[in-house]
Motif scaffolding. Structure first.
Motif, short mmCIF file in Angstrom:
data_model
loop_
_atom_site.label_atom_id
_atom_site.label_comp_id
_atom_site.label_asym_id
_atom_site.label_seq_id
_atom_site.Cartn_x
_atom_site.Cartn_y
_atom_site.Cartn_z
N ALA A 100 0.85 -1.30 0.13
CA ALA A 100 -0.08 0.05 0.01
C ALA A 100 0.86 1.36 0.13
O ALA A 100 0.51 2.40 -0.57
CB ALA A 100 -0.94 -0.04 1.10
N ALA A 101 1.91 1.14 0.80
CA ALA A 101 2.86 2.40 0.77
C ALA A 101 3.47 2.74 -0.34
O ALA A 101 3.58 3.85 -1.05
CB ALA A 101 3.96 2.09 1.82
N ALA A 102 3.77 1.45 -1.21
CA ALA A 102 4.53 1.59 -2.41
C ALA A 102 3.79 1.97 -3.51
O ALA A 102 3.80 2.97 -4.39
CB ALA A 102 5.35 0.10 -2.95
N GLU A 103 2.50 1.58 -3.32
CA GLU A 103 1.44 2.13 -4.42
C GLU A 103 1.09 3.66 -4.14
O GLU A 103 0.86 4.38 -5.33
CB GLU A 103 0.12 1.29 -4.24
N ALA A 104 0.88 4.08 -2.92
CA ALA A 104 0.73 5.51 -2.69
C ALA A 104 1.89 6.42 -3.23
O ALA A 104 1.67 7.38 -3.66
CB ALA A 104 0.49 5.70 -1.13
N GLU A 105 3.23 5.80 -2.94
CA GLU A 105 4.37 6.50 -3.42
C GLU A 105 4.29 6.60 -5.04
O GLU A 105 4.53 7.73 -5.53
CB GLU A 105 5.54 5.62 -3.18
N LYS A 106 3.98 5.58 -5.69
CA LYS A 106 3.81 5.39 -7.05
C LYS A 106 2.75 6.54 -7.42
O LYS A 106 3.09 7.34 -8.61
CB LYS A 106 3.49 4.07 -7.57
N TYR A 107 1.63 6.32 -6.94
CA TYR A 107 0.52 7.47 -7.10
C TYR A 107 0.99 8.85 -7.05
O TYR A 107 0.66 9.71 -7.94
CB TYR A 107 -0.70 7.12 -6.41
N ALA A 108 1.58 9.37 -5.82
CA ALA A 108 1.97 10.61 -5.83
C ALA A 108 3.14 11.09 -6.75
O ALA A 108 3.21 12.21 -7.40
CB ALA A 108 2.78 10.72 -4.24
N LEU A 109 4.06 10.22 -7.21
CA LEU A 109 5.02 10.33 -8.19
C LEU A 109 4.35 10.75 -9.49
O LEU A 109 4.57 11.65 -10.17
CB LEU A 109 5.91 9.49 -8.37
N ILE A 110 3.43 9.94 -9.82
CA ILE A 110 2.65 10.15 -11.17
C ILE A 110 1.80 11.43 -11.08
O ILE A 110 1.88 12.37 -12.33
CB ILE A 110 1.67 8.89 -11.51
N GLU A 111 1.36 11.82 -10.01
CA GLU A 111 0.69 13.01 -9.81
C GLU A 111 1.66 14.25 -10.11
O GLU A 111 1.44 15.30 -10.77
CB GLU A 111 -0.02 13.15 -8.32
N LYS A 112 2.61 14.00 -9.64
CA LYS A 112 3.72 15.28 -9.73
C LYS A 112 4.28 15.24 -10.99
O LYS A 112 4.32 16.38 -11.66
CB LYS A 112 4.95 14.81 -8.62
N LEU A 113 4.36 14.16 -11.48
CA LEU A 113 5.03 14.22 -12.91
C LEU A 113 3.89 14.84 -14.15
O LEU A 113 4.07 15.19 -15.20
CB LEU A 113 5.50 12.63 -13.49
N SER A 114 2.58 14.79 -13.55
CA SER A 114 1.49 15.01 -14.52
C SER A 114 1.35 16.43 -14.45
O SER A 114 0.53 17.22 -15.33
CB SER A 114 0.10 14.32 -14.22
N ARG A 115 1.98 17.25 -13.46
CA ARG A 115 2.08 18.65 -13.49
C ARG A 115 3.06 19.35 -14.04
O ARG A 115 4.24 18.75 -14.39
CB ARG A 115 1.77 19.22 -12.04
N PRO A 116 3.00 20.59 -14.40
CA PRO A 116 4.21 21.16 -14.90
C PRO A 116 5.48 21.25 -14.13
O PRO A 116 5.13 21.23 -12.73
CB PRO A 116 3.62 22.83 -15.23
N SER A 117 6.59 21.27 -14.53
CA SER A 117 7.71 21.19 -13.79
C SER A 117 7.97 22.48 -13.06
O SER A 117 8.64 22.17 -11.95
CB SER A 117 8.90 20.87 -14.64
N GLY A 118 7.50 23.52 -13.37
CA GLY A 118 7.76 24.78 -12.67
C GLY A 118 9.07 25.59 -13.02
O GLY A 118 9.42 26.44 -12.49
N LEU A 119 9.65 24.96 -13.94
CA LEU A 119 11.05 25.61 -14.31
C LEU A 119 10.73 26.58 -15.32
O LEU A 119 9.90 26.48 -16.18
CB LEU A 119 11.95 24.44 -14.99
N SER A 120 11.41 27.49 -15.47
CA SER A 120 11.66 28.62 -16.40
C SER A 120 11.92 28.15 -17.81
O SER A 120 12.59 27.13 -17.94
CB SER A 120 12.21 29.98 -16.09
N GLU A 121 11.36 28.96 -18.98
CA GLU A 121 12.05 28.34 -20.17
C GLU A 121 13.61 28.47 -20.30
O GLU A 121 14.15 27.50 -20.62
CB GLU A 121 11.56 29.41 -21.51
N ASP A 122 14.19 29.40 -19.63
CA ASP A 122 15.48 29.52 -19.59
C ASP A 122 16.14 28.40 -18.93
O ASP A 122 17.44 27.71 -19.15
CB ASP A 122 16.16 30.75 -18.90
N GLU A 123 15.63 27.89 -17.79
CA GLU A 123 16.21 26.74 -16.96
C GLU A 123 15.83 25.50 -17.68
O GLU A 123 16.97 24.67 -17.92
CB GLU A 123 15.42 26.74 -15.58
N LYS A 124 15.07 25.43 -18.61
CA LYS A 124 14.67 24.25 -19.27
C LYS A 124 15.64 24.16 -20.42
O LYS A 124 16.49 23.00 -20.63
CB LYS A 124 13.31 24.44 -19.93
N VAL A 125 15.93 25.25 -21.15
CA VAL A 125 17.11 25.32 -22.15
C VAL A 125 18.43 24.84 -21.67
O VAL A 125 19.26 24.29 -22.14
CB VAL A 125 17.07 26.61 -22.89
#
Length: 150
Positions: free
Chosen positions: A34-59
């Motif tokens: 259950a803990a591993a599944e919750a961790e995986k879900y939290a990671l997928i949630e994080k990855l599904s949102r924008p990174s928060g990096l600026s265009e300059d940081e991404k480049v």
């Protein structure tokens, strides 16, 4: 002298203790899963949102990755690997190489495609999104590779 019953429990008592121990082990396994599944879900949630990096940081990040690969004699580099759940169709369009597959991307994989489209494609770089894991004949993880060879 201690009584024999105090020293050696009955077989029935030992079986009861062993059964309780098995139940405890099973409970621990369920908690870990259950803990591993919750961790995986939290990671997928994080990855599904924008990174928060600026265009300059991404480049700058893309530049660092590309330069490191070139120094190591490579002509391509895997930028990212992500679960198919970050695609609206779970990677089906990518697997089928359908036109418009990029519209199925979400979160960070979508950001990477946009970065390539805006900055790397005009400079001759190619991008490839490819299923790299099949579980039970179903698309799994997807990799993003940038290449620059002729």
């Amino acid at each position: 002298m201690a009584k024999i019953d105090d020293l050696i429990p009955s077989a029935k008592e030992i079986q009861k203790q062993a059964a309780l121990k098995e139940v405890q082990k099973a409970d621990e396994m369920v908690k870990r899963l259950a803990a591993a599944e919750a961790e995986k879900y939290a990671l997928i949630e994080k990855l599904s949102r924008p990174s928060g990096l600026s265009e300059d940081e991404k480049v700058k990040l893309a530049s660092t990755v590309i330069h490191r690969a070139v120094r190591n004699g490579l002509t391509e580099v895997q930028l990212y690997r992500f679960p198919n759940t970050l695609c609206s169709d779970r990677g089906r369009a990518i697997n089928q190489m359908e036109e418009g597959w990029e519209k199925t991307l979400n979160g960070i994989p979508k950001e990477i495609f946009q970065l390539w489209s805006d900055y790397l494609q005009p400079r001759g770089y190619r991008i490839r999104y490819q299923i790299v894991d099949f579980s039970g004949d179903v698309p799994g993880d997807i990799s993003i590779t940038i290449s620059w060879d002729g």
